[in-house]
Write a protein that holds these residues in place. Sequence first.
Motif, short mmCIF file in Angstrom:
data_model
loop_
_atom_site.label_atom_id
_atom_site.label_comp_id
_atom_site.label_asym_id
_atom_site.label_seq_id
_atom_site.Cartn_x
_atom_site.Cartn_y
_atom_site.Cartn_z
N LEU A 55 43.55 5.58 70.97
CA LEU A 55 43.71 4.29 70.30
C LEU A 55 44.70 4.41 69.16
O LEU A 55 44.58 5.29 68.31
N LEU A 56 45.66 3.49 69.13
CA LEU A 56 46.61 3.36 68.02
C LEU A 56 46.26 2.07 67.28
O LEU A 56 46.33 0.99 67.85
N PRO A 76 29.54 4.20 67.34
CA PRO A 76 30.02 4.64 68.65
C PRO A 76 31.02 3.68 69.27
O PRO A 76 30.90 2.47 69.14
N CYS A 77 32.02 4.25 69.92
CA CYS A 77 32.96 3.48 70.74
C CYS A 77 33.66 4.47 71.67
O CYS A 77 33.56 5.67 71.50
N LEU A 78 34.37 3.93 72.65
CA LEU A 78 35.01 4.76 73.66
C LEU A 78 36.44 5.14 73.33
O LEU A 78 37.16 5.65 74.19
N ALA A 79 36.86 4.93 72.10
CA ALA A 79 38.23 5.31 71.70
C ALA A 79 38.22 6.70 71.08
O ALA A 79 37.47 6.98 70.16
N SER A 80 39.04 7.56 71.62
CA SER A 80 39.21 8.90 71.06
C SER A 80 40.37 9.57 71.78
O SER A 80 40.40 9.56 73.01
N PRO A 81 41.30 10.12 71.02
CA PRO A 81 41.46 10.17 69.57
C PRO A 81 41.95 8.83 69.02
O PRO A 81 42.33 7.94 69.78
N VAL A 82 41.96 8.71 67.68
CA VAL A 82 42.38 7.49 67.02
C VAL A 82 43.49 7.80 66.02
O VAL A 82 43.33 8.66 65.15
N ALA A 83 44.61 7.08 66.15
CA ALA A 83 45.72 7.20 65.21
C ALA A 83 45.80 5.89 64.42
O ALA A 83 45.87 4.81 65.01
N LEU A 84 45.75 6.00 63.09
CA LEU A 84 45.90 4.84 62.22
C LEU A 84 47.35 4.78 61.77
O LEU A 84 47.89 5.77 61.27
N LEU A 85 47.98 3.63 61.96
CA LEU A 85 49.39 3.46 61.63
C LEU A 85 49.54 2.50 60.45
O LEU A 85 49.05 1.37 60.50
N ARG A 109 43.64 10.42 62.68
CA ARG A 109 44.70 10.81 61.75
C ARG A 109 45.54 9.59 61.36
O ARG A 109 45.66 8.65 62.15
N PHE A 110 46.12 9.63 60.16
CA PHE A 110 46.98 8.56 59.66
C PHE A 110 48.45 8.91 59.87
O PHE A 110 48.86 10.05 59.66
N PHE A 111 49.25 7.89 60.24
CA PHE A 111 50.69 8.06 60.45
C PHE A 111 51.46 6.89 59.84
O PHE A 111 50.92 5.79 59.72
N THR A 112 52.71 7.14 59.51
CA THR A 112 53.62 6.06 59.12
C THR A 112 54.69 5.86 60.19
O THR A 112 55.50 4.95 60.08
N SER A 113 54.69 6.68 61.21
CA SER A 113 55.65 6.58 62.31
C SER A 113 54.91 6.31 63.62
O SER A 113 54.05 7.11 64.03
N ARG A 114 55.25 5.20 64.28
CA ARG A 114 54.63 4.87 65.57
C ARG A 114 54.92 5.94 66.61
O ARG A 114 54.04 6.35 67.36
N VAL A 115 56.16 6.43 66.63
CA VAL A 115 56.54 7.46 67.60
C VAL A 115 55.71 8.73 67.41
O VAL A 115 55.18 9.28 68.37
N ILE A 119 53.01 10.39 70.06
CA ILE A 119 53.14 11.80 70.48
C ILE A 119 51.83 12.53 70.20
O ILE A 119 51.31 13.25 71.06
N TRP A 120 51.27 12.34 69.01
CA TRP A 120 50.01 12.99 68.64
C TRP A 120 48.87 12.56 69.56
O TRP A 120 48.09 13.39 70.02
N LEU A 121 48.79 11.25 69.85
CA LEU A 121 47.75 10.76 70.76
C LEU A 121 47.87 11.42 72.13
O LEU A 121 46.88 11.85 72.71
N ASN A 122 49.09 11.49 72.65
CA ASN A 122 49.30 12.12 73.95
C ASN A 122 48.93 13.60 73.94
O ASN A 122 48.32 14.09 74.89
#
Length: 127
Positions: A55-56, A76-85, A109-115, A119-122
Amino acid sequence: MTTAETTKSKQFELSMDDTGILHLRWAHQAVIEATDAEEAIRTLNTLCGLTRHPLLVDMATISRVSREARSVFGGPCLASPVALLGASPVDSVLAHFVLSMNKANRTKRFFTSRVEAIIWLNQHTKM
């Protein structure tokens, strides 16, 4: 990104792309309350079916997340891993606060870059 399925509500848009990544975008200046969080989690779980999906979460334009909503997101939810943008230092502070309060057993994890987030989610999905 080709979107396979999209669900819209007043507060958010949730879609799953053709690679299986969920994209949650909150409305501009959204104030997220527990009912909004519950609706997002319910919608997310419906899209997931019985399978976990990465999940992004685009939180760059939200205004506030209530304590009750943060509690819902920790459940609980079915999202994993989770990237916060996010886009700003304020987003980073909010995200790290949410991450520290969120004891759910999922990689986040938190990110400021969508790309970089995708990549991290993949990378974490293939583990």
